[in-house]
Design a protein around this motif. Structure first.
Motif, short mmCIF file in Angstrom:
data_model
loop_
_atom_site.label_atom_id
_atom_site.label_comp_id
_atom_site.label_asym_id
_atom_site.label_seq_id
_atom_site.Cartn_x
_atom_site.Cartn_y
_atom_site.Cartn_z
N THR A 105 0.85 -1.19 0.00
CA THR A 105 0.00 0.00 0.00
C THR A 105 0.88 1.24 0.00
N TYR A 133 -1.33 -6.30 -10.28
CA TYR A 133 -2.59 -5.57 -10.30
C TYR A 133 -2.50 -4.35 -9.38
N LYS A 134 -3.12 -3.24 -9.82
CA LYS A 134 -3.27 -2.06 -8.97
C LYS A 134 -4.72 -1.98 -8.50
N ASN A 135 -4.88 -1.83 -7.19
CA ASN A 135 -6.20 -1.73 -6.57
C ASN A 135 -7.11 -2.91 -6.92
N GLN A 157 -6.79 -3.36 -11.97
CA GLN A 157 -6.10 -2.81 -13.14
C GLN A 157 -4.74 -3.47 -13.32
N GLN A 160 -1.10 -3.86 -14.38
CA GLN A 160 0.01 -2.94 -14.62
C GLN A 160 1.11 -3.60 -15.46
N LEU A 185 6.27 3.43 -11.45
CA LEU A 185 4.83 3.68 -11.50
C LEU A 185 4.45 4.85 -10.59
N LEU A 218 1.93 6.29 -8.17
CA LEU A 218 0.86 5.78 -7.32
C LEU A 218 0.30 6.90 -6.44
N ASP A 229 -3.11 3.65 -2.87
CA ASP A 229 -3.15 2.65 -3.95
C ASP A 229 -2.50 1.35 -3.47
N THR A 230 -3.08 0.23 -3.89
CA THR A 230 -2.53 -1.07 -3.50
C THR A 230 -2.00 -1.81 -4.73
N LEU A 231 -0.93 -2.57 -4.53
CA LEU A 231 -0.36 -3.42 -5.56
C LEU A 231 -0.30 -4.85 -5.04
#
Length: 350
Positions: A260, A286-288, A291, A293, A314, A316, A320-322
């Motif tokens: 995060t 993935y983001k959130n 999505q 990436q 990136l 962010l 935002d979470t990855l």
């Protein structure tokens, strides 16, 4: 009276010199541009050349802070003299040679990713380095004669970089305040008032510099760990990287597998996947949660094992979470030696 004036003059000179040092450092920090880019070839298919070299145009821009990358020409131009970290990843089927070659100023090869054909399936190759660039130096990627490269909207083949630090001579000249004291008749009261104002200015500069220096330090590196294979044939699965190598700032959660972003900024994110080559392999960023990436994905290619990796700078937003997912009908492998990893760090806040 003369003793008092001399003491005030000395005090004023010391504070002026300290203020000049703080202001010089703040000026250097503020004037250093924030540069980071990440782009992929995009499209939906194969690029191949059998009639000479071909410039690669990475048209899908993920990040372009500072605007130094041109998606029309595929060229990154260094805006200032400094050290830049440059990285690229190339994906392609194994039935024909694959290449991606980094050129500086059109004629000087810097780095290369090149593989000969090896049968069925697909493979990924990557390379990267910290490069010293002069202002105006240009970097581009070239597909060599009789080679190919592949990408689609999931960003398999990427080109990215960011400024690590500038290389500028910031030496300053000393300021001479003695000329301002023309006579001993200068009012002690006026000089005291000047010193008070200078002191307040100095304290304000110290506070501002402290804010710049107090940018959070964020860096993590983790691996899947365990001792075996993770495989899914019933939908995608979130990968939980349990073995923590580094977690400065505690932005990575080893229970959920999520990173995060603690502040808005540009982060460099990288992951590597290892698995046997008898079944498709994947690791998808993935983001959130929704999505895509970046992706590392390979088809089966016989016996043995293989490794694929990807990474980019990136932008962010705070919160935002990855996370990484294992796609349906794919596998990934790790053990205590950390073959399959997930890592990242904050380059600079925005």
């Amino acid at each position: 009276m003369q003793d008092i004036l001399e003491a005030l003059q000395t005090e004023r000179k010391v504070m002026s010199e300290r203020l000049k040092e703080f202001e010089t450092e703040m000026k250097r920090i503020k004037e250093t541009p924030q540069i980071a880019f990440a782009a992929s070839l995009g499209g939906n298919g194969l690029m191949k050349t059998t009639s000479g070299n071909k410039d690669l145009i990475y048209a899908d821009v993920l990040t372009n802070v500072g605007g130094a990358y041109n998606s029309q020409t595929g060229v990154f131009t260094a805006p200032i003299r400094g050290v830049y970290y440059i990285r690229f990843t190339a994906n392609g089927p194994n039935n024909f040679p694959k290449s991606a070659v980094l050129y500086k100023n059109n004629d000087e090869i810097q780095l290369i990713a090149h593989e000969q054909m090896s049968g069925e399936g697909s493979d990924t190759a990557s390379n990267g380095a910290a490069l010293m660039l002069e202002k105006g130096d240009r970097l581009k990627m070239v597909l060599w004669h009789n080679t190919q490269i592949w990408d689609n909207s999931n960003h398999h083949s990427t080109f990215s970089g960011f400024l690590l630090f500038s290389m500028v001579d910031n030496r300053t000249t000393e300021m001479d305040f003695n000329a301002e004291l023309k006579t001993l008749q200068t009012s002690v009261k006026e000089l005291q008032a000047e010193n008070q104002g200078l002191k307040e200015h100095l304290e304000a500069a110290e506070r501002e510099l402290r804010l710049v220096r107090d940018v959070p330090k964020v860096a993590f590196a983790v691996s899947l760990g365990g001792n075996g294979l993770q495989k899914t044939t019933s939908g995608s699965k979130t990968l939980i990287y349990k073995d923590i190598l580094t977690n400065i700032g505690q932005a990575y959660n080893s229970e959920t597998g999520m990173f995060t972003a603690p502040v808005r900024g540009v982060y460099y994110i990288r992951f590597t996947a290892n698995a046997p080559t008898n079944f498709p392999m994947s690791a998808v960023l993935y983001k959130n949660g929704i999505q895509i990436q970046l992706i590392a994905h390979e088809q089966p290619s016989g016996e043995g094992s293989d490794t694929a990796s990807n990474g980019a700078a990136l932008l962010l937003e705070q919160g935002d979470t990855l996370s990484l997912q294992l796609w349906h009908n794919t596998q990934i492998w790790d053990n205590s030696n950390h073959h399959s990893t997930f890592s990242g760090f904050l380059l600079f806040p925005m």
